[in-house]
Write an enzyme that holds these catalytic residues in place. Structure first.
Site, PDB file in Angstrom:
ATOM      1  N   GLU A 164      -6.755   4.187  20.710  1.00  0.00           N
ATOM      2  CA  GLU A 164      -6.607   3.867  22.356  1.00  0.00           C
ATOM      3  C   GLU A 164      -6.237   1.731  22.438  1.00  0.00           C
ATOM      4  O   GLU A 164      -6.689   1.463  21.131  1.00  0.00           O
ATOM      5  CB  GLU A 164      -8.102   3.555  22.481  1.00  0.00           C
ATOM      6  CG  GLU A 164      -8.505   2.788  24.413  1.00  0.00           C
ATOM      7  CD  GLU A 164      -9.845   2.225  24.059  1.00  0.00           C
ATOM      8  OE1 GLU A 164     -10.838   1.770  25.066  1.00  0.00           O
ATOM      9  OE2 GLU A 164     -10.639   1.928  23.369  1.00  0.00           O
TER      10      GLU A 164
ATOM     11  N   SER B 178     -14.911   3.814  31.803  1.00  0.00           N
ATOM     12  CA  SER B 178     -14.683   4.264  30.257  1.00  0.00           C
ATOM     13  C   SER B 178     -15.038   5.212  29.728  1.00  0.00           C
ATOM     14  O   SER B 178     -14.734   6.200  28.815  1.00  0.00           O
ATOM     15  CB  SER B 178     -14.085   2.944  28.897  1.00  0.00           C
ATOM     16  OG  SER B 178     -12.620   2.227  29.977  1.00  0.00           O
TER      17      SER B 178
ATOM     18  N   ASP C 196     -17.791   0.730  21.611  1.00  0.00           N
ATOM     19  CA  ASP C 196     -16.803   1.152  22.289  1.00  0.00           C
ATOM     20  C   ASP C 196     -16.225   2.590  23.463  1.00  0.00           C
ATOM     21  O   ASP C 196     -16.089   3.086  22.535  1.00  0.00           O
ATOM     22  CB  ASP C 196     -16.233  -0.171  23.303  1.00  0.00           C
ATOM     23  CG  ASP C 196     -15.553  -0.662  24.359  1.00  0.00           C
ATOM     24  OD1 ASP C 196     -16.874  -0.713  24.660  1.00  0.00           O
ATOM     25  OD2 ASP C 196     -14.587  -0.975  24.690  1.00  0.00           O
TER      26      ASP C 196
ATOM     27  N   ASP D 226      -6.461   2.094  27.996  1.00  0.00           N
ATOM     28  CA  ASP D 226      -7.735   2.346  28.973  1.00  0.00           C
ATOM     29  C   ASP D 226      -6.935   1.223  30.322  1.00  0.00           C
ATOM     30  O   ASP D 226      -6.273   0.140  30.088  1.00  0.00           O
ATOM     31  CB  ASP D 226      -8.982   1.743  28.053  1.00  0.00           C
ATOM     32  CG  ASP D 226     -10.197   0.993  28.182  1.00  0.00           C
ATOM     33  OD1 ASP D 226     -10.125   0.752  29.844  1.00  0.00           O
ATOM     34  OD2 ASP D 226     -10.898   1.529  27.989  1.00  0.00           O
TER      35      ASP D 226
ATOM     36  N   THR E 148     -14.422   3.968  24.980  1.00  0.00           N
ATOM     37  CA  THR E 148     -13.688   4.829  24.879  1.00  0.00           C
ATOM     38  C   THR E 148     -13.619   5.831  23.691  1.00  0.00           C
ATOM     39  O   THR E 148     -13.616   7.023  23.381  1.00  0.00           O
ATOM     40  CB  THR E 148     -12.786   4.523  25.119  1.00  0.00           C
ATOM     41  OG1 THR E 148     -12.595   3.765  26.447  1.00  0.00           O
ATOM     42  CG2 THR E 148     -11.137   5.254  25.395  1.00  0.00           C
TER      43      THR E 148
ATOM     44  N   ASP F  62      -6.908  -3.174  30.010  1.00  0.00           N
ATOM     45  CA  ASP F  62      -8.429  -2.812  31.380  1.00  0.00           C
ATOM     46  C   ASP F  62      -8.887  -4.363  30.734  1.00  0.00           C
ATOM     47  O   ASP F  62      -9.324  -4.473  31.720  1.00  0.00           O
ATOM     48  CB  ASP F  62      -9.278  -1.465  30.289  1.00  0.00           C
ATOM     49  CG  ASP F  62     -10.799  -2.279  31.145  1.00  0.00           C
ATOM     50  OD1 ASP F  62     -10.375  -1.620  32.268  1.00  0.00           O
ATOM     51  OD2 ASP F  62     -11.562  -2.747  30.459  1.00  0.00           O
ATOM     52  N   LYS F  63      -9.281  -4.612  29.058  1.00  0.00           N
ATOM     53  CA  LYS F  63     -10.076  -5.936  29.398  1.00  0.00           C
ATOM     54  C   LYS F  63      -9.439  -7.181  29.692  1.00  0.00           C
ATOM     55  O   LYS F  63     -10.047  -8.281  30.463  1.00  0.00           O
ATOM     56  CB  LYS F  63     -10.715  -5.734  27.572  1.00  0.00           C
ATOM     57  CG  LYS F  63     -11.552  -4.414  27.476  1.00  0.00           C
ATOM     58  CD  LYS F  63     -12.098  -4.526  25.732  1.00  0.00           C
ATOM     59  CE  LYS F  63     -12.420  -3.806  25.427  1.00  0.00           C
ATOM     60  NZ  LYS F  63     -13.621  -3.068  26.524  1.00  0.00           N
TER      61      LYS F  63
ATOM     62  N   HIS G 129     -12.524  -2.086  38.443  1.00  0.00           N
ATOM     63  CA  HIS G 129     -11.703  -0.854  37.918  1.00  0.00           C
ATOM     64  C   HIS G 129     -11.285  -0.410  39.622  1.00  0.00           C
ATOM     65  O   HIS G 129     -11.899  -0.511  40.022  1.00  0.00           O
ATOM     66  CB  HIS G 129     -12.995   0.033  37.384  1.00  0.00           C
ATOM     67  CG  HIS G 129     -12.872   0.000  36.186  1.00  0.00           C
ATOM     68  ND1 HIS G 129     -13.452   1.070  35.364  1.00  0.00           N
ATOM     69  CD2 HIS G 129     -12.826  -0.297  35.238  1.00  0.00           C
ATOM     70  CE1 HIS G 129     -13.837   0.235  34.203  1.00  0.00           C
ATOM     71  NE2 HIS G 129     -13.329  -1.046  34.250  1.00  0.00           N
TER      72      HIS G 129
ATOM     73  N   HIS H 150      -9.385  -7.231  33.754  1.00  0.00           N
ATOM     74  CA  HIS H 150     -10.739  -7.521  34.126  1.00  0.00           C
ATOM     75  C   HIS H 150     -10.517  -8.717  33.991  1.00  0.00           C
ATOM     76  O   HIS H 150     -11.610 -10.436  35.168  1.00  0.00           O
ATOM     77  CB  HIS H 150     -12.040  -7.523  33.129  1.00  0.00           C
ATOM     78  CG  HIS H 150     -12.461  -6.317  32.945  1.00  0.00           C
ATOM     79  ND1 HIS H 150     -12.936  -5.267  34.390  1.00  0.00           N
ATOM     80  CD2 HIS H 150     -12.203  -4.768  32.382  1.00  0.00           C
ATOM     81  CE1 HIS H 150     -13.272  -4.177  34.041  1.00  0.00           C
ATOM     82  NE2 HIS H 150     -13.003  -4.053  33.364  1.00  0.00           N
TER      83      HIS H 150
ATOM     84  N   ASP I  16      -7.604   6.084  31.324  1.00  0.00           N
ATOM     85  CA  ASP I  16      -8.949   6.346  31.010  1.00  0.00           C
ATOM     86  C   ASP I  16      -9.305   6.477  32.934  1.00  0.00           C
ATOM     87  O   ASP I  16     -10.401   7.106  33.570  1.00  0.00           O
ATOM     88  CB  ASP I  16     -10.325   5.809  30.474  1.00  0.00           C
ATOM     89  CG  ASP I  16     -10.256   4.340  29.793  1.00  0.00           C
ATOM     90  OD1 ASP I  16      -8.505   3.860  30.970  1.00  0.00           O
ATOM     91  OD2 ASP I  16     -10.749   3.556  29.742  1.00  0.00           O
ATOM     92  N   HIS I  17      -8.785   5.226  33.653  1.00  0.00           N
ATOM     93  CA  HIS I  17      -8.999   5.434  35.197  1.00  0.00           C
ATOM     94  C   HIS I  17      -7.804   4.066  35.427  1.00  0.00           C
ATOM     95  O   HIS I  17      -7.366   3.187  34.375  1.00  0.00           O
ATOM     96  CB  HIS I  17     -10.287   4.724  35.133  1.00  0.00           C
ATOM     97  CG  HIS I  17     -11.224   3.404  34.399  1.00  0.00           C
ATOM     98  ND1 HIS I  17     -10.106   1.736  34.285  1.00  0.00           N
ATOM     99  CD2 HIS I  17     -11.214   3.074  32.755  1.00  0.00           C
ATOM    100  CE1 HIS I  17     -10.621   0.657  33.660  1.00  0.00           C
ATOM    101  NE2 HIS I  17     -11.442   2.000  32.898  1.00  0.00           N
TER     102      HIS I  17
ATOM    103  N   ARG J  25     -23.512   2.850  27.311  1.00  0.00           N
ATOM    104  CA  ARG J  25     -23.092   2.971  26.384  1.00  0.00           C
ATOM    105  C   ARG J  25     -23.026   2.142  25.785  1.00  0.00           C
ATOM    106  O   ARG J  25     -22.676   1.445  24.976  1.00  0.00           O
ATOM    107  CB  ARG J  25     -21.865   2.164  27.410  1.00  0.00           C
ATOM    108  CG  ARG J  25     -21.308   1.300  28.148  1.00  0.00           C
ATOM    109  CD  ARG J  25     -20.464   1.460  29.029  1.00  0.00           C
ATOM    110  NE  ARG J  25     -19.116   0.591  28.631  1.00  0.00           N
ATOM    111  CZ  ARG J  25     -17.769   0.559  28.878  1.00  0.00           C
ATOM    112  NH1 ARG J  25     -17.578   1.175  29.913  1.00  0.00           N
ATOM    113  NH2 ARG J  25     -17.260   0.155  27.768  1.00  0.00           N
TER     114      ARG J  25
HETATM  115 ZN    ZN Z   1     -12.521  -1.704  32.052  1.00  0.00          ZN
END
Ligand code: ZN
Length: 455
Positions: free
Chosen positions: A318, A81, A132, A32, A134, A323-324, A417, A327, A365-366, A145
Site C-alpha cells: 500500500e 479504506s 491501518d 490509497d 488497508t 489519501d492521507k 473521500h 485529507h 480503494d476509493h 478499524r
Molecule cells: Zn482517507
C-alpha cells in the site's frame, strides 16, 4: 519394457515436481485514494503531460466500482479504506470502518489467509501503520478499524472521534484480539511499514496483550539499514511510530490555501478583488530522512517471499499517504507517494519479468478530494472576482507549468473521500482473470482464481 520405464519416470517426476513449472504469485499494489485525478496529478508532475507513468505501460486497464453499505444493508456511495480493503481482501461488501468482517460483523476469510493455508508465502507492506485499515484487512478481523492495539480495542479517540472499542473482538470474549495482536500472531511471512506504537510492550499490561514482545520466532526490524540484510522465518519491520513520514512536501511545508479576499469582496462577493496563493514547489520532506522507501520495503519483501519458494506468494503493498496527504490538502505529499508507488511497481515488474506467472494489479480503494482545475480560471474575462470556495494549491511542475489543485469537499481540517469509481491496472497476466469493468469484490475473486484457491 521401455515404455513402462518411461511411464514410471514420468510418474516419479509428476509426484516430485511442484504443481506449477514456476512459482505463481500475486502482487496487489493499492494506492490509497489513488483515483484518476491523482493518477493524472502524478503523471503531470512526474512524467509531464505528454509523458507516461510506468503504470501506463501496463497492458490491462479497467474501472472498478466501489461498494459500501450502511448498518441496514442500504447502499452508501462513498467508502472508507476499511470497507473497501475488506472488499478487495475478502469479496465481502461491508460497512465503513469494518476490517475483515462483513456487514453482520462476521469474520470473513481473506485471499492472503487462503493463500497461506494453501502453502503460498504471504506479505504485507505499507507506508501507513501496518495496523491501518488497508493493510490490516488482509490479515486481521475487527469490527472497528480503530481497534488497532490492545489499548485502543477498549475504546478511545481516532481522527478526533471517540469510539467505543471492539468488545466482541477481545480475546477474553472469544474474539481474535486487536489488529496488532492478530498481525503479531498471524502466519504472514513478512510485514513491513509503520506502526511501532501499536505493538510496543507498554501494552503488555493490558489483559489481552500478545504483542511482539511475547511472540516467538519473529525477527523484528526497526531500521532502514536492516532491509539490506536477509532474515529467516517471519519478519516484522516497523520503521515509525504510526504512519511513515512522506517523501515530499510543499515548499516550506505549505499546503492548499484559501484566497485572500479584499474587504470589499467580503462585503459582497461580486466586487472587490482576490489574491491568489503563491506557487508551491515540491521539495524533499526532511522528516523522511532515515525512512526506508516503499521501493526498499518492496524489494526486501519480494526477496524474502521468493527465496527457496517453488510455490509462489501473495503480497499486498500500500502507498498509503496519497489519501492521507489529500485529507490534509497537500498535493506534493500525495505526488511523492505516487512516485514511491511507481518505484515499488518497478521492483514488482522486474520480478515478474524473471517469473512469468506473476500477476501484478495496481488499483485504489476509493476516490479522494483533489481536483485539477484551470489556472487561471476559464472565467477570467468576467468583470467579477472568480475563485474557488475551497482551498487551492498552485503546484509548479518540473516541465514549467502550474498545476492548480482544488480541495473543496468540506469546511473542516480534513477533506472527504469521494464516490468515483477507481482505476485498475495489471500486467498481461491479468487478461486471464480481470475484465474492463469490475466491482471491487470481483478483484478478490480474480486473485483467488489466479492462485487456484477455493473459497
Ligand atoms: Zn482517507
Amino acid at each position: 519394457m521401455r515404455s513402462l520405464i518411461l511411464t514410471a519416470l514420468a510418474c516419479t517426476w509428476l509426484l516430485s515436481s511442484p504443481i506449477h513449472a514456476s512459482p505463481r504469485s500475486v502482487i496487489l499494489i493499492v494506492g490509497d485514494g489513488f483515483d484518476d485525478t491523482h493518477v493524472t496529478m502524478g503523471r503531470n508532475y512526474l512524467a509531464g503531460q505528454s509523458g507516461s507513468l510506468l503504470l501506463d505501460e501496463l497492458s490491462v486497464r479497467g474501472a472498478v466500482q466501489v461498494e459500501t453499505i450502511d448498518s441496514e444493508g442500504n447502499p452508501l456511495y462513498v467508502a472508507d479504506s476499511a470497507n473497501t480493503a475488506t472488499s478487495l481482501a475478502t469479496g465481502a461488501v461491508t460497512q465503513i470502518g469494518r476490517v475483515g468482517k462483513d456487514g453482520n460483523n462476521t469474520v470473513v476469510p481473506t485471499v492472503l489467509e487462503a493463500a497461506a493455508a494453501d502453502g503460498y508465502k504471504t506479505g504485507i507492506v505499507s507506508t501507513a501503520s501496518v495496523t491501518d485499515a488497508t493493510p490490516a484487512a488482509f490479515a486481521a478481523h475487527v469490527a472497528v478499524r480503530a481497534c488497532e492495539s490492545p489499548m485502543t480495542i477498549h475504546g478511545g479517540k481516532k481522527y478526533g472521534v471517540t469510539f467505543d472499542g471492539c468488545p466482541e473482538d477481545l480475546v477474553e470474549n472469544g474474539g481474535l484480539g486487536s489488529i496488532a495482536e492478530q498481525l503479531a500472531t498471524s502466519q504472514v511471512d513478512v510485514i513491513l511499514g509503520g506502526g511501532e506504537e501499536h505493538f510496543t510492550p507498554q501494552y503488555g499490561s493490558q489483559p489481552s496483550a500478545r504483542t511482539l514482545a511475547t511472540v516467538a520466532g519473529v525477527t523484528f526490524l526497526s531500521d532502514a539499514a536492516d532491509l539490506r540484510g536477509s532474515h529467516p522465518g517471519r519478519v516484522i519491520g516497523l520503521f515509525s511510530e504510526d504512519t511513515m513520514p512522506v517523501k515530499w512536501r510543499g515548499s516550506e511545508g505549505r499546503t492548499a490555501e484559501s484566497m485572500k479576499r479584499s474587504w470589499l469582496n467580503h462585503i459582497y462577493d461580486m466586487i472587490g478583488s482576490v489574491t491568489q496563493p503563491e506557487i508551491i514547489r515540491c521539495e524533499a520532506n526532511p522528516e523522511f530522512a532515515g525512512m526506508p522507501s516503499l521501493e526498499a520495503m518492496t524489494r526486501y519483501a519480494i526477496d524474502h517471499l521468493s527465496r527457496d519458494n517453488d510455490k509462489g506468494f501473495f503480497l499486498t503493498i500500500e502507498s498509503a499517504s496519497i489519501d492521507k496527504r489529500a485529507h490534509e490538502r497537500d498535493p506534493c505529499g500525495s505526488i511523492g507517494e505516487i512516485e514511491q508507488l511507481e518505484a515499488s511497481l518497478k521492483v514488482a515488474l522486474v520480478y515478474a519479468q524473471e517469473h512469468p506467472n506473476t500477476l501484478i494489479i495496481v488499483t485504489a480503494d476509493h476516490g479522494q478530494a483533489a481536483q485539477i482545475v484551470p489556472d487561471p480560471t476559464l472565467y477570467k474575462y468576467l468583470p467579477i472576482p472568480v475563485y474557488s470556495p475551497g482551498k487551492v494549491a498552485r503546484v509548479a511542475t518540473p516541465e514549467g507549468g502550474v498545476m492548480r489543485i482544488n480541495y473543496a469537499t468540506n469546511n473542516i481540517d480534513s477533506e472527504e473521500h469521494t464516490g468515483v469509481n477507481v482505476p485498475l491496472f495489471a500486467n498481461a497476466e491479468g487478461r486471464t482473470v480481470l475484465k474492463p469493468f469490475m466491482h471491487q469484490r470481483d478483484i478478490y475473486q480474480a486473485m483467488m482464481r489466479y492462485l487456484e484457491l477455493e473459497r
